[in-house]
Write an enzyme that holds these catalytic residues in place. Structure first.
Site, mmCIF file in Angstrom:
data_model
loop_
_atom_site.group_PDB
_atom_site.id
_atom_site.type_symbol
_atom_site.label_atom_id
_atom_site.label_comp_id
_atom_site.label_asym_id
_atom_site.label_seq_id
_atom_site.Cartn_x
_atom_site.Cartn_y
_atom_site.Cartn_z
ATOM 1 C CG HIS B 389 -0.323 0.500 2.475
ATOM 2 N ND1 HIS B 389 0.863 0.034 2.978
ATOM 3 C CD2 HIS B 389 -0.745 1.439 3.368
ATOM 4 C CE1 HIS B 389 1.150 0.647 4.101
ATOM 5 N NE2 HIS B 389 0.213 1.503 4.362
ATOM 6 N N GLY B 392 6.349 2.175 3.260
ATOM 7 C CA GLY B 392 6.592 1.499 4.536
ATOM 8 C C GLY B 392 7.695 2.187 5.321
#
Lengths: 134, 466
Positions: B389, B392
């Site tokens: 997504h 990180g």
């Protein structure tokens, strides 16, 4: 006794140390208040009643802080002190005190998590490390 | 945990066998290069991943995406599925920011056309989209209106005139989860959310104006209406205090009822109940309200961004939705398990859907690239239809603050032609690119494994954050 804000890869860790459990809860509240607003505008005082019951004492601490967090956002205020009328292993009742904040908070604490939280007794003191989801 | 604890399945797929810990019910897989895996071993994310492999009803294997990092309960970048209908549903494994997600809007303008007006555009977006902590939005909803938002999601906002029906076609689940039940949401959650629609919040949430820097697949780009040097807008935010309170409420409920169901977990933050229990169903209905609130939020912010855009470029100029995806959600889906298609409860925490043909939006850290990809069939075979997504984090906010000064970072980004509007110097420093993994390396992993195919790379030209 004291609290200390520590790092965490994504969030924030609060280490709290106190001579008894009641003091541990009070220091944790102070620590959370400092994360929400470093310099409190001590103008408009606010007081709210609070009552929490939980499965155990560590959960009680996390639930207490989450309850205060709700009050903070709902009232646009930071609560940094508490007076307990009832303080038991899995139940508490009392009043929280703080100040309204006009220009918002410094940090958005989404929630106080239970992750790895455990109230421990070391060298006669009580200690807990809490992770705040930021 | 050490790298020796992993079986190397391929250069980019690593496995912690079920035998690693007695309480594991399935193995754990990590999608990462060796370098990314070694970075991940510096925090607690792999232990958190192993913890998810112990959950009741967990299927096939649990997964960590290349952007994985330590969270609480499940790691950020974690994906797992539990058996339907009686496997565990865990509010903590969805996360507090239910349906935190990303939406990308496309314009007809090239970067060259936007560049002369960039500072004015950044000011206009900053003015229209409320950001920061504790700031109210433009709508004050009564109980009935709020309940309608919770059941209809983005559709309610469009019906109220803040968007086009066409927008809904390009949102995951059309911006509306069925089965949302406002009666399962506490007064407190509603109270926190009532004035927060159309607000960005703080932390890693942002609105970013970007240009397409590189196209990798001309055909797919054309289908999505993308062209080189095109100006786009990314919106990253979630369900605000409304979703946070739902998660808080239900984790507390789950902790109380777990003994009733005989559930013992290695981490209280993973608390949950069987999906088909009363508490499991109540949470799922409330979580769906949280998801709908987040889609309504991104829809209203879209309207605000359009208002800003038209204030600068004129009423005839429009921004259209490329796609909108959720990062933190549990969904009932069909997946291949043990050689047959089964209904499962997929938990994605800091991970996105990557169904074949679906746009996958991966924002990078501030000042770095973002990507638009397209999901591929391999995602269904390997990752429960999921992808990473974002980049990180690899550095805590504290460490970032020690290394970076907000003012200097702003100057540095501005020197690279990026307009910056931020409500807080500290907040800016905490989101410095040095605190994140290399987005190029992260996206290369999902692309090379074949979960998703690169379509376009975006470079920021303006960042607006709380």
């Amino acid at each position: 006794m004291a609290y200390q804000v520590l790092g965490h890869i994504a969030d924030l860790r609060l280490k709290v140390l106190a001579k008894n459990k009641e003091e541990l809860f009070k220091q944790a509240l102070k620590g959370m208040a400092e994360v929400l607003k470093e310099k409190l505008p001590e103008k408009e005082k606010i007081l709210k009643e609070i009552a929490v019951d939980s499965a155990d004492q560590t959960s009680l601490l996390v639930d207490f802080l989450n309850e205060v967090l709700y009050d903070a956002y709902a009232n646009k205020a930071v609560f940094q002190a508490v007076e307990f009328e009832v303080f038991e292993k899995n139940k508490l009742k009392g009043k929280i005190f703080g100040y309204k904040v006009k220009k918002g908070f410094d940090k958005d604490i989404k929630a106080v998590t239970y992750h790895g939280a455990e109230i421990k007794k070391t060298d006669g003191n009580f200690e807990v490390i809490l992770i705040f989801d930021i | 945990m050490r790298i020796e604890d992993f079986n190397k399945i391929s250069d980019l797929v690593w496995e912690i066998p079920k035998s690693f810990r007695k309480d594991m019910k399935v193995s754990a897989r990590v999608f990462a290069s060796e370098k990314i895996l070694k970075e991940s071993l510096r925090d607690a994310s792999m232990n958190q991943l192993v913890n998810t492999a112990t959950l009741p009803g967990v299927q096939k294997y649990v997964l960590a995406m290349p952007d994985v990092h330590e969270g609480y309960g499940a790691p950020i970048g974690g994906v797992f599925a539990t058996q339907y209908p009686d496997g565990l549903i865990s509010p903590g494994a969805v996360g507090y920011d239910i349906n935190c997600g990303i939406r990308i809007l496309k314009s007809d303008k090239s970067f060259d056309e936007v560049k002369p007006e960039l500072e004015k555009l950044a000011d206009a977006i900053n003015k229209e989209v409320p950001s920061g902590v504790g700031r109210s939005g433009r709508l004050k909803l009564n109980d009935k209106e709020l309940d309608e938002v919770l059941s209809k999601g983005a559709r309610k906002i469009v019906e109220d005139g803040y968007g086009e029906p066409e927008d809904l076609k390009f949102i995951e689940s059309q911006g509306e989860l069925e089965g949302a039940d406002a009666s399962k949401v506490s007064f407190r959650a509603k109270d926190r959310g009532r004035d927060q629609l159309g607000t960005m919040g703080a932390g890693n949430h942002f609105v970013e104006v970007a240009r397409i820097d590189e196209l990798f697949d001309e055909g797919a780009a054309k289908t999505l209406g993308l062209f080189k040097n095109q100006t786009l807008v990314q919106i990253h935010t979630g369900s605000r205090g409304f979703g946070h309170q739902i998660a808080t409420d239900y984790i507390k409920i789950m902790l109380r009822v777990m003994p009733k169901y005989g559930i013992i977990l290695p981490d209280r933050e993973l608390a949950g109940s069987p999906f088909d229990s009363k508490e499991g169903q109540d949470y799922f209905k409330a979580m769906s309200c949280g998801a709908n609130f987040a889609w309504a939020n991104r829809q209203l912010i879209t309207w605000e961004v359009r208002k800003a855009w038209q204030a600068i470029f004129g009423k005839k100029e429009d921004l259209r939705v490329v796609y909108d995806i959720a990062h933190n959600l549990a969904k009932i889906e069909d997946h291949q398990v043990d050689g047959r298609v089964k209904k499962v409860i997929v938990h994605r925490k800091g991970a996105t859907r990557a169904f074949p043909g679906q746009p996958v939006l991966i924002p990078g850290s501030m000042g770095t690239s973002s990507y638009i990809l397209i999901g591929r069939q391999k995602a269904m075979e390997q990752s429960f239809g999921s992808s990473c997504h974002g980049a990180g984090r690899i550095m805590s906010r504290h460490a970032a603050l020690r290394q970076v000064r907000g003012g200097e970072l702003k100057k540095e980004l501005e020197a690279r032609g990026i307009a910056i509007r931020s409500g807080s110097w500290k907040g800016l420093a905490e989101e410095s690119p040095v605190a994140y993994k290399d987005i190029e390396a992260v996206v290369d992993v999902v692309s090379q494994i074949g979960i998703a195919k690169k379509v376009a790379r975006l470079k920021p030209i303006a960042v607006i954050k709380g």
